[in-house]
Design a protein around this motif. Structure first.
Motif, PDB file in Angstrom:
ATOM      1  N   PHE A 143       0.834  -1.207   0.000  1.00 17.70           N
ATOM      2  CA  PHE A 143       0.000   0.000   0.000  1.00 17.70           C
ATOM      3  C   PHE A 143       0.869   1.258   0.000  1.00 17.70           C
ATOM      4  CE2 PHE A 143      -2.557   3.312   2.038  1.00 17.70           C
ATOM      5  CZ  PHE A 143      -3.711   3.260   1.261  1.00 17.70           C
ATOM      6  N   LEU A 144       1.973   1.224   0.733  1.00 22.09           N
ATOM      7  CA  LEU A 144       2.872   2.374   0.771  1.00 22.09           C
ATOM      8  C   LEU A 144       3.447   2.669  -0.609  1.00 22.09           C
ATOM      9  CD1 LEU A 144       4.847   1.774   4.086  1.00 22.09           C
ATOM     10  CD2 LEU A 144       3.485   3.799   3.538  1.00 22.09           C
ATOM     11  N   ARG A 145       3.883   1.621  -1.290  1.00 18.71           N
ATOM     12  CA  ARG A 145       4.495   1.807  -2.610  1.00 18.71           C
ATOM     13  C   ARG A 145       3.481   2.332  -3.621  1.00 18.71           C
ATOM     14  NH1 ARG A 145       9.222   0.414  -4.557  1.00 18.71           N
ATOM     15  NH2 ARG A 145       9.525   0.082  -6.779  1.00 18.71           N
ATOM     16  N   VAL A 146       2.302   1.713  -3.637  1.00 19.48           N
ATOM     17  CA  VAL A 146       1.258   2.153  -4.566  1.00 19.48           C
ATOM     18  C   VAL A 146       0.828   3.580  -4.255  1.00 19.48           C
ATOM     19  CG1 VAL A 146      -1.119   1.741  -5.302  1.00 19.48           C
ATOM     20  CG2 VAL A 146       0.435  -0.182  -5.040  1.00 19.48           C
ATOM     21  N   SER A 147       0.701   3.909  -2.980  1.00 19.24           N
ATOM     22  CA  SER A 147       0.275   5.260  -2.584  1.00 19.24           C
ATOM     23  C   SER A 147       1.311   6.307  -2.973  1.00 19.24           C
ATOM     24  CB  SER A 147       0.025   5.306  -1.069  1.00 19.24           C
ATOM     25  OG  SER A 147      -0.998   4.423  -0.697  1.00 19.24           O
ATOM     26  N   THR A 148       2.587   5.981  -2.790  1.00 17.50           N
ATOM     27  CA  THR A 148       3.643   6.937  -3.149  1.00 17.50           C
ATOM     28  C   THR A 148       3.634   7.222  -4.647  1.00 17.50           C
ATOM     29  OG1 THR A 148       5.017   6.134  -1.318  1.00 17.50           O
ATOM     30  CG2 THR A 148       6.106   7.408  -3.044  1.00 17.50           C
ATOM     31  N   LEU A 149       3.538   6.175  -5.454  1.00 22.05           N
ATOM     32  CA  LEU A 149       3.483   6.362  -6.905  1.00 22.05           C
ATOM     33  C   LEU A 149       2.213   7.108  -7.314  1.00 22.05           C
ATOM     34  CD1 LEU A 149       4.793   2.874  -8.108  1.00 22.05           C
ATOM     35  CD2 LEU A 149       5.993   5.068  -8.206  1.00 22.05           C
ATOM     36  N   ALA A 150       1.111   6.876  -6.589  1.00 23.48           N
ATOM     37  CA  ALA A 150      -0.138   7.587  -6.884  1.00 23.48           C
ATOM     38  C   ALA A 150      -0.010   9.074  -6.587  1.00 23.48           C
ATOM     39  CB  ALA A 150      -1.286   6.986  -6.077  1.00 23.48           C
TER      40      ALA A 150
ATOM     41  N   GLY B 128     -10.381  17.542  -8.967  1.00 25.74           N
ATOM     42  CA  GLY B 128     -10.540  16.630 -10.091  1.00 25.74           C
ATOM     43  C   GLY B 128      -9.335  15.755 -10.386  1.00 25.74           C
ATOM     44  N   PRO B 129      -8.122  16.329 -10.560  1.00 25.16           N
ATOM     45  CA  PRO B 129      -6.948  15.494 -10.839  1.00 25.16           C
ATOM     46  C   PRO B 129      -6.648  14.490  -9.737  1.00 25.16           C
ATOM     47  CG  PRO B 129      -6.494  17.781 -11.359  1.00 25.16           C
ATOM     48  CD  PRO B 129      -7.809  17.770 -10.650  1.00 25.16           C
ATOM     49  N   LEU B 130      -6.908  14.862  -8.480  1.00 23.34           N
ATOM     50  CA  LEU B 130      -6.663  13.945  -7.364  1.00 23.34           C
ATOM     51  C   LEU B 130      -7.652  12.783  -7.402  1.00 23.34           C
ATOM     52  CD1 LEU B 130      -6.119  16.567  -4.509  1.00 23.34           C
ATOM     53  CD2 LEU B 130      -4.474  15.688  -6.166  1.00 23.34           C
ATOM     54  N   LEU B 131      -8.921  13.109  -7.673  1.00 26.17           N
ATOM     55  CA  LEU B 131      -9.942  12.064  -7.774  1.00 26.17           C
ATOM     56  C   LEU B 131      -9.649  11.143  -8.954  1.00 26.17           C
ATOM     57  CD1 LEU B 131     -12.641  10.879  -6.813  1.00 26.17           C
ATOM     58  CD2 LEU B 131     -13.807  12.565  -8.253  1.00 26.17           C
ATOM     59  N   GLY B 132      -9.287  11.733 -10.088  1.00 22.85           N
ATOM     60  CA  GLY B 132      -8.956  10.939 -11.261  1.00 22.85           C
ATOM     61  C   GLY B 132      -7.766  10.028 -11.018  1.00 22.85           C
ATOM     62  N   THR B 133      -6.767  10.529 -10.296  1.00 23.31           N
ATOM     63  CA  THR B 133      -5.590   9.713  -9.987  1.00 23.31           C
ATOM     64  C   THR B 133      -5.975   8.506  -9.143  1.00 23.31           C
ATOM     65  OG1 THR B 133      -4.137  11.651 -10.053  1.00 23.31           O
ATOM     66  CG2 THR B 133      -3.328   9.715  -8.882  1.00 23.31           C
ATOM     67  N   GLY B 134      -6.842   8.727  -8.169  1.00 19.58           N
ATOM     68  CA  GLY B 134      -7.292   7.618  -7.330  1.00 19.58           C
ATOM     69  C   GLY B 134      -8.004   6.541  -8.136  1.00 19.58           C
ATOM     70  N   ILE B 135      -8.872   6.974  -9.055  1.00 18.27           N
ATOM     71  CA  ILE B 135      -9.625   6.018  -9.878  1.00 18.27           C
ATOM     72  C   ILE B 135      -8.690   5.242 -10.806  1.00 18.27           C
ATOM     73  CG2 ILE B 135     -11.386   5.811 -11.680  1.00 18.27           C
ATOM     74  CD1 ILE B 135     -12.738   8.270 -10.419  1.00 18.27           C
ATOM     75  N   ILE B 136      -7.782   5.955 -11.466  1.00 15.89           N
ATOM     76  CA  ILE B 136      -6.857   5.298 -12.386  1.00 15.89           C
ATOM     77  C   ILE B 136      -5.916   4.341 -11.645  1.00 15.89           C
ATOM     78  CG2 ILE B 136      -4.918   5.682 -13.953  1.00 15.89           C
ATOM     79  CD1 ILE B 136      -7.589   6.291 -15.207  1.00 15.89           C
ATOM     80  N   THR B 137      -5.500   4.721 -10.427  1.00 16.90           N
ATOM     81  CA  THR B 137      -4.634   3.847  -9.639  1.00 16.90           C
ATOM     82  C   THR B 137      -5.336   2.545  -9.293  1.00 16.90           C
ATOM     83  OG1 THR B 137      -3.459   5.750  -8.672  1.00 16.90           O
ATOM     84  CG2 THR B 137      -3.300   3.658  -7.504  1.00 16.90           C
ATOM     85  N   VAL B 138      -6.594   2.649  -8.882  1.00 15.23           N
ATOM     86  CA  VAL B 138      -7.365   1.443  -8.572  1.00 15.23           C
ATOM     87  C   VAL B 138      -7.528   0.581  -9.822  1.00 15.23           C
ATOM     88  CG1 VAL B 138      -9.633   0.586  -7.855  1.00 15.23           C
ATOM     89  CG2 VAL B 138      -8.580   2.503  -6.641  1.00 15.23           C
ATOM     90  N   LEU B 139      -7.797   1.219 -10.970  1.00 20.90           N
ATOM     91  CA  LEU B 139      -7.927   0.468 -12.224  1.00 20.90           C
ATOM     92  C   LEU B 139      -6.624  -0.229 -12.593  1.00 20.90           C
ATOM     93  CD1 LEU B 139     -10.049   2.788 -14.551  1.00 20.90           C
ATOM     94  CD2 LEU B 139     -10.656   0.509 -13.754  1.00 20.90           C
ATOM     95  N   ASN B 140      -5.509   0.489 -12.433  1.00 21.99           N
ATOM     96  CA  ASN B 140      -4.203  -0.095 -12.765  1.00 21.99           C
ATOM     97  C   ASN B 140      -3.917  -1.340 -11.925  1.00 21.99           C
ATOM     98  OD1 ASN B 140      -3.297   1.521 -14.839  1.00 21.99           O
ATOM     99  ND2 ASN B 140      -2.361   3.019 -13.486  1.00 21.99           N
ATOM    100  N   GLU B 141      -4.202  -1.236 -10.638  1.00 20.17           N
ATOM    101  CA  GLU B 141      -3.937  -2.374  -9.757  1.00 20.17           C
ATOM    102  C   GLU B 141      -4.902  -3.523 -10.035  1.00 20.17           C
ATOM    103  OE1 GLU B 141      -1.221  -2.549  -7.799  1.00 20.17           O
ATOM    104  OE2 GLU B 141      -0.823  -0.661  -8.851  1.00 20.17           O
TER     105      GLU B 141
END
Length: 334
Positions: A30-37, A260-273
């Motif tokens: 979670f730390l690694r994914v969060s940092t990259l996000a 908006g960009p923060l919300l979009g980043t969260g959605i794309i990160t979840v999709l990527n994983e």
């Protein structure tokens, strides 16, 4: 005025809470994914500054991202520069490249500007791949040093996540102050109608160059953080797919907003994983998402949710503010 102060205090409070909370996360994945996000969110903020507030299409921001990453990597490994000076230099170099790109392209509009910026991103990636004596070519650059803050090494991922969140907070505050100033008002005027802005005495060309420069500089900071976190950079991380992903992130979340960009980043990160085992389908899914949201939510998820929330929470008495006579006239005209 009070609303601006409330927004400012809310941003600072949430940022501090996130910085402190990240120190207590124990899950390494979670730390690694969060940092990259968070690093991706900084890159998304830079794209949003250009696309959302000035209406300039950018399909080559991975170029600025790569310039920042490689500048930091080369300065710290080859020249042994201090890490903080390398961060600053990467920001300046990326900003200057934004200025250089903006000089010939700010007079372009629409898909012409998109193609020009896409070409810039491709050129940067080709240089990174082929200038082997400097960039290492496809092999990249390794052993990039990890920064320290007040003598505390950021080798522990909790500390690095806190550091990146703090950087994101500072950048959001910087963007907030800029868009709340005369510069931001000029950008919004240019986005609505360039001709009207120019007639009003606004230096359209100059303000566009400023947007390109600041956007490129912030993307360079994201690249520096990426390089210092991964301790390794290679050209494949800065290809055109990265540019497409970032602009998808901004449009998906809501261009022209801070959230908006923060919300979009969260959605794309979840999709990527979620799609980690289907990487070949990732761009297809991004394309489908982009089409769906442009058709059904052209303003982005954040503004869509915000408008729906207002319509639900607004008292019924406030929904009909038009006097009865005017309302009837409007209905007749329609």
């Amino acid at each position: 005025m009070r609303s601006k102060q409330a927004i400012f205090l809310s941003i600072v409070f949430l940022g501090i809470v996130c910085v402190v909370a990240s120190l207590y996360i124990q899950n390494l994945y979670f730390l690694r994914v969060s940092t990259l996000a968070v690093i991706t969110a900084i890159l998304a903020v830079s794209v949003n500054l250009l696309v959302g507030y000035t209406g300039q299409i950018s399909l080559g921001h991975a170029g600025f991202y790569g310039i920042g990453a490689y500048s930091f990597a080369l300065l710290t490994t080859h020249l042994n520069w201090p890490i903080w000076l390398s961060f600053l230099t990467a920001f300046i170099l990326s900003g200057l490249m934004g200025l250089v790109l903006g000089l010939p392209t700010t007079k372009l509009k629409g898909h012409f500007l998109g193609i020009a910026t896409l070409g810039f991103g491709i050129i940067v990636n080709v240089v990174l791949n082929n200038w082997i004596s400097i960039t290492g070519g496809p092999v990249g650059i390794r052993n990039i040093p990890i920064p320290s803050v007040f003598g505390i090494s950021l080798q522990y991922e909790n500390y690095f996540l806190s550091f990146t969140v703090a950087c994101l907070l500072i950048i959001i505050l910087l963007v907030y102050f800029v868009i709340s100033s005369a510069i931001g008002r000029a950008w919004r005027c240019i986005k609505r109608d360039e001709i009207s802005a120019e007639v009003s005495g606004i230096n359209v060309y100059g303000y566009k160059l400023l947007a390109f420069s600041l956007s490129g500089g912030i993307a360079g900071i994201a690249g520096s953080l990426y390089a210092s976190f991964m301790t390794f950079v290679s050209p494949e991380a800065f290809d055109s797919n990265q540019s497409i992903t970032i602009i998808t992130t901004v449009i998906l979340g809501g261009a022209g907003t801070l959230v908006g960009p923060l919300l979009g980043t969260g959605i794309i990160t979840v999709l990527n994983e979620s799609l980690r085992d289907f990487q070949e389908l990732r761009l297809i899914i991004y394309g489908l998402l982009l089409v769906v949201f442009i058709v059904f939510m052209p303003q982005g998820i954040y503004l869509f949710i915000k408008e729906r929330a207002k319509s639900l929470w607004m008292p019924k008495k406030q929904k009909n503010l038009i006097p009865r006579g005017q309302k009837q006239t409007k209905e007749v005209d329609q």
